[in-house]
Scaffold this motif. Structure first.
Motif, PDB file in Angstrom:
ATOM      1  N   THR A  31       0.839  -1.194   0.000  1.00 17.13           N
ATOM      2  CA  THR A  31       0.000   0.000   0.000  1.00 17.13           C
ATOM      3  C   THR A  31       0.875   1.247   0.000  1.00 17.13           C
ATOM      4  OG1 THR A  31      -1.810  -1.140   1.116  1.00 17.13           O
ATOM      5  CG2 THR A  31      -1.777   1.269   1.286  1.00 17.13           C
ATOM      6  N   LYS A  49     -11.145  -2.312   2.325  1.00 16.79           N
ATOM      7  CA  LYS A  49     -10.771  -3.640   2.827  1.00 16.79           C
ATOM      8  C   LYS A  49     -11.756  -4.660   2.272  1.00 16.79           C
ATOM      9  CE  LYS A  49      -9.193  -2.325   7.461  1.00 16.79           C
ATOM     10  NZ  LYS A  49      -9.413  -2.567   8.899  1.00 16.79           N
ATOM     11  N   ARG A  92      -6.116  -4.786   0.500  1.00 13.00           N
ATOM     12  CA  ARG A  92      -6.692  -3.479   0.226  1.00 13.00           C
ATOM     13  C   ARG A  92      -6.912  -3.343  -1.271  1.00 13.00           C
ATOM     14  NH1 ARG A  92      -6.504  -4.135   4.945  1.00 13.00           N
ATOM     15  NH2 ARG A  92      -5.898  -2.661   6.569  1.00 13.00           N
TER      16      ARG A  92
END
Length: 145
Positions: A13, A126, A135
């Motif tokens: 991420t 999520k 994610r």
């Protein structure tokens, strides 16, 4: 423009954030939305690194805005506690949004009338069926959002 990534760790991420920070330009506004604990600050840490920022990045939950100096300034907003768009006027948001830095606004859906039409919208979601660290990051620009 609509792009979507799937990540399976906070490092992944953060890496997506870093790529976007490397491409950021002055006077761009990014809206960053997602539920509590979804990884908005993790993404922002990567975004800051992409701008060459080396200092520790934290969520401005109680201060509303944190400023960081990199190749261009980063103005990191968290408007979760803003009760009205008038409070943003008091902060002088226009100086940030239309200045020389890049603005990244967490919880931007709470101030929709203030976000520029050409803003880049980032949503982090999520999906526990795909794992605790999964994610989905969706990026759209302007009217597509």
């Amino acid at each position: 423009m609509k792009k979507q990534w799937e990540t399976f760790s906070s490092e992944e991420t953060e890496a997506i954030g870093e790529k976007m920070g490397q491409a950021a330009k002055p006077a761009q506004v990014y809206s960053l939305d997602g539920d509590l604990g979804v990884g908005k600050t993790v993404f922002t840490k990567g975004f800051a690194r992409g701008l060459g920022i080396t200092e520790h990045v934290t969520s401005p939950t109680f201060t509303i805005i944190n400023e960081y100096l990199g190749r261009i300034p980063l103005y990191h907003f968290d408007v979760y506690r803003i009760s009205s768009e008038e409070e943003m006027d008091d902060i002088g948001y226009e100086d940030y949004f239309y200045g020389h830095g890049v603005s990244l606004v967490e919880w931007a859906t709470l101030i929709p009338n203030l976000i520029p039409k050409d803003a880049i919208h980032i949503t982090i979601e999520k999906d526990f069926e795909k794992g605790d660290d999964y994610r989905r990051i969706t990026v759209c620009q302007g009217e597509e959002a």
